[in-house]
Motif scaffolding. Sequence first.
Motif, mmCIF file in Angstrom:
data_model
loop_
_atom_site.group_PDB
_atom_site.id
_atom_site.type_symbol
_atom_site.label_atom_id
_atom_site.label_comp_id
_atom_site.label_asym_id
_atom_site.label_seq_id
_atom_site.Cartn_x
_atom_site.Cartn_y
_atom_site.Cartn_z
ATOM 1 N N LEU A 1 0.821 -1.208 0.000
ATOM 2 C CA LEU A 1 0.000 0.000 0.000
ATOM 3 C C LEU A 1 0.857 1.262 0.000
ATOM 4 O O LEU A 1 0.550 2.236 -0.698
ATOM 5 C CB LEU A 1 -0.928 -0.002 1.220
ATOM 6 N N ALA A 2 1.935 1.262 0.764
ATOM 7 C CA ALA A 2 2.821 2.426 0.798
ATOM 8 C C ALA A 2 3.366 2.731 -0.591
ATOM 9 O O ALA A 2 3.397 3.891 -1.025
ATOM 10 C CB ALA A 2 3.964 2.182 1.778
ATOM 11 N N HIS A 3 3.778 1.687 -1.301
ATOM 12 C CA HIS A 3 4.310 1.904 -2.651
ATOM 13 C C HIS A 3 3.211 2.346 -3.615
ATOM 14 O O HIS A 3 3.456 3.152 -4.522
ATOM 15 C CB HIS A 3 4.977 0.620 -3.146
ATOM 16 N N VAL A 4 1.993 1.831 -3.433
ATOM 17 C CA VAL A 4 0.872 2.243 -4.272
ATOM 18 C C VAL A 4 0.589 3.734 -4.103
ATOM 19 O O VAL A 4 0.420 4.466 -5.089
ATOM 20 C CB VAL A 4 -0.385 1.408 -3.931
ATOM 21 N N PHE A 5 0.553 4.204 -2.861
ATOM 22 C CA PHE A 5 0.295 5.622 -2.622
ATOM 23 C C PHE A 5 1.376 6.482 -3.258
ATOM 24 O O PHE A 5 1.089 7.535 -3.840
ATOM 25 C CB PHE A 5 0.208 5.897 -1.119
ATOM 26 N N ASN A 6 2.621 6.048 -3.152
ATOM 27 C CA ASN A 6 3.743 6.810 -3.689
ATOM 28 C C ASN A 6 3.768 6.774 -5.213
ATOM 29 O O ASN A 6 4.043 7.780 -5.872
ATOM 30 C CB ASN A 6 5.050 6.240 -3.119
ATOM 31 N N ALA A 7 3.460 5.621 -5.786
ATOM 32 C CA ALA A 7 3.639 5.427 -7.224
ATOM 33 C C ALA A 7 2.435 5.851 -8.057
ATOM 34 O O ALA A 7 2.590 6.191 -9.236
ATOM 35 C CB ALA A 7 3.949 3.957 -7.512
ATOM 36 N N LEU A 8 1.221 5.839 -7.489
ATOM 37 C CA LEU A 8 0.020 5.995 -8.308
ATOM 38 C C LEU A 8 -0.866 7.174 -7.948
ATOM 39 O O LEU A 8 -1.720 7.558 -8.752
ATOM 40 C CB LEU A 8 -0.828 4.713 -8.226
ATOM 41 N N THR B 1 -3.314 7.595 6.935
ATOM 42 C CA THR B 1 -1.930 7.740 7.393
ATOM 43 C C THR B 1 -0.989 7.918 6.209
ATOM 44 O O THR B 1 -0.109 8.803 6.218
ATOM 45 C CB THR B 1 -1.508 6.495 8.205
ATOM 46 N N TYR B 2 -1.161 7.125 5.181
ATOM 47 C CA TYR B 2 -0.308 7.252 3.998
ATOM 48 C C TYR B 2 -0.581 8.547 3.245
ATOM 49 O O TYR B 2 0.344 9.133 2.656
ATOM 50 C CB TYR B 2 -0.501 6.050 3.071
ATOM 51 N N CYS B 3 -1.818 9.016 3.245
ATOM 52 C CA CYS B 3 -2.101 10.307 2.615
ATOM 53 C C CYS B 3 -1.298 11.417 3.278
ATOM 54 O O CYS B 3 -0.742 12.293 2.599
ATOM 55 C CB CYS B 3 -3.591 10.621 2.690
#
Length: 360
Positions: free
Chosen positions: A90-97, A117-119
């Motif tokens: 999920l962390a990579h998804v938020f960063n990449a997409l 949290t990731y937002c």
Amino acid sequence: MSKLWSDHVAGLVPYVPGEQARMPNLLKLNTNENPYGPSPRALEAMRAALGDDLRLYPDYSALALRQTIARHHGLDAGQVFLGNGSDEILAHVFNALFLRAGRPLLVPDITYSFYRTYCRLYQVPHRLVPLDAQFAIRVEDYAGPMAVEPSGIIFANPNAPTGCALPLASIDAIARARPDSAVVVDEAYVDFGADSAAALMDRHDNLVVIHTLSKSRSLAGLRVGYALAHPPVVEALSRVKDSFNSYPMDRIALAGAQAAIEDEAYFEQSRRAVMDARQTLAGELRALGFEVLPSEANFVFARHPARDAAAIQRALREQAILVRHFKSPRIEQFLRITVGTPEECARLCRALAQILSESH
């Protein structure tokens, strides 16, 4: 707070996991762990991996595991991305997409709190979309006309903490309506009764499906997750991963995960046991006066019309039984209760009956 902190650290609000208590005779029904152990074949494979080869780096491509996952879902290995638990995925998804020219990410108002949290961590602009009165996602809220096209849409299915599931036809409609947005379906609990959106992969190149081995495969302690997506999306995730940690999967995790996925008989047996226990637990809770939302996960979400949820949680804790309470708008009177073994569920219900009778 320290003078050495980076500027953004003080503003972060970290995710708070369920309590990890240490007490005698503990019944832990607050973190959605599987009450049944991992596949014996997975344990055997991990023991076999404990050898001199641990001095060597693991397979960078993790090809054998990706091929096994791909076969399980009827996809190609190039459509599988691996990570150290689904939270890392999920962390990579938020960063990449989701960082696309200030376009907002659409997130249900009641869902897995790590999304917000990731937002904050990645400074992803986002908009909370309310669930309906029955705590379900409304397709039209995501598929209807919008002034600004979202960068993406993310939701858990079945949802957490409600346990409610969205049918594939609804996911199909959302992905079809937003072809320029990444539609991310977090399926941590899908194996306990819902249908996986992996079946829609051939229709939508904007669909990303995330799985974990923590729940239905009983490997929460191993930290293995994966995403299913089309190769260009996998490439984006890999670029971010390789800029962060090129070797997120160790040799023991690779061996155990592959064996667990290959052991379909054990997987089917354990997940069926959880689903049967969930049905019984929901019925017993209703008999005690609780409202229980329909669940396709390994937990139930319940509230009592005449009793405060936080007070019930505290009373259960005094009996060494942990359940999860969220101090959040709309759900502050609900308890999320992990489905245990039949014996564990019976102990919970006896304790609840006692608590309700004493407070009446």
